[in-house]
Write a protein that holds these residues in place. Structure first.
Motif, PDB file in Angstrom:
ATOM      1  N   LEU A  83     -68.850  21.377 -39.143  1.00  0.00           N
ATOM      2  CA  LEU A  83     -69.108  22.296 -38.038  1.00  0.00           C
ATOM      3  C   LEU A  83     -67.900  22.349 -37.111  1.00  0.00           C
ATOM      4  O   LEU A  83     -67.162  21.367 -36.977  1.00  0.00           O
ATOM      5  N   PRO A  84     -67.698  23.491 -36.436  1.00  0.00           N
ATOM      6  CA  PRO A  84     -66.584  23.563 -35.481  1.00  0.00           C
ATOM      7  C   PRO A  84     -66.867  22.694 -34.264  1.00  0.00           C
ATOM      8  O   PRO A  84     -68.023  22.443 -33.913  1.00  0.00           O
ATOM      9  N   ALA A  85     -65.817  22.233 -33.646  1.00  0.00           N
ATOM     10  CA  ALA A  85     -65.963  21.415 -32.447  1.00  0.00           C
ATOM     11  C   ALA A  85     -66.465  22.285 -31.299  1.00  0.00           C
ATOM     12  O   ALA A  85     -66.102  23.452 -31.194  1.00  0.00           O
TER      13      ALA A  85
ATOM     14  N   PRO B 132     -75.272  25.813 -31.453  1.00  0.00           N
ATOM     15  CA  PRO B 132     -75.737  24.500 -31.914  1.00  0.00           C
ATOM     16  C   PRO B 132     -77.115  24.149 -31.359  1.00  0.00           C
ATOM     17  O   PRO B 132     -77.411  24.413 -30.192  1.00  0.00           O
ATOM     18  N   THR B 133     -77.958  23.565 -32.191  1.00  0.00           N
ATOM     19  CA  THR B 133     -79.296  23.159 -31.774  1.00  0.00           C
ATOM     20  C   THR B 133     -79.396  21.652 -31.566  1.00  0.00           C
ATOM     21  O   THR B 133     -80.337  21.186 -30.953  1.00  0.00           O
TER      22      THR B 133
ATOM     23  N   ASP C 231     -77.966  23.212 -37.869  1.00  0.00           N
ATOM     24  CA  ASP C 231     -76.714  23.796 -37.392  1.00  0.00           C
ATOM     25  C   ASP C 231     -75.821  24.228 -38.556  1.00  0.00           C
ATOM     26  O   ASP C 231     -75.188  25.283 -38.507  1.00  0.00           O
ATOM     27  N   GLN C 232     -75.778  23.423 -39.607  1.00  0.00           N
ATOM     28  CA  GLN C 232     -74.970  23.776 -40.774  1.00  0.00           C
ATOM     29  C   GLN C 232     -75.524  25.018 -41.463  1.00  0.00           C
ATOM     30  O   GLN C 232     -74.765  25.896 -41.874  1.00  0.00           O
ATOM     31  N   LEU C 233     -76.854  25.106 -41.575  1.00  0.00           N
ATOM     32  CA  LEU C 233     -77.463  26.298 -42.158  1.00  0.00           C
ATOM     33  C   LEU C 233     -77.163  27.536 -41.316  1.00  0.00           C
ATOM     34  O   LEU C 233     -76.820  28.594 -41.839  1.00  0.00           O
TER      35      LEU C 233
END
Length: 119
Positions: free
Chosen positions: A75-77, A96-97, A103-105
């Protein structure tokens, strides 16, 4: 009951293929290809089918491999609400959750939607 079983089977096959297409578009080539091949294999009628438990185990193993591949997505920072660099283009609704796999999905689906959107 037979109609319901047939409809549920074809819905599962279609959903597997659609998820495979989304993963292909999002850059997860191995997972997307695996799911599309699985959808084709499920759609082909065969005379001798393996027992139900063998089919369930194989489908569960395939989805497990796909989940494992999705979990390797980086994931991005977080950027505190400001975009610093324009790396890859993603749709606006990725937020982001706190649950990493979700989050990846979301990140993969956002990347697919950004590629599918007209430029």
């Amino acid at each position: 009951m037979d109609r319901f079983k047939k409809a549920a089977r074809w819905a599962g096959i279609a959903l597997t293929g659609i998820i495979g297409i989304i993963l292909l578009g999002a850059g997860k080539v191995q997972s997307g290809t695996l799911l599309i091949l699985t959808a084709f294999a499920l759609a082909v009628p065969t005379r001798r089918r393996p027992p139900l438990w063998v089919r369930i185990v194989l489908i569960a193993a395939i989805y497990g491999l796909v989940a494992l591949n999705i979990s390797t997505t980086s994931l991005p920072a977080p950027s505190n609400g400001m975009t610093v660099a324009c790396g890859e283009e993603y749709a606006d609704w990725y937020t982001p959750t706190g649950i990493e796999f979700v989050d990846q999905l979301q990140y993969l689906l956002s990347g697919f939607l950004a590629q599918a959107a007209p430029s």
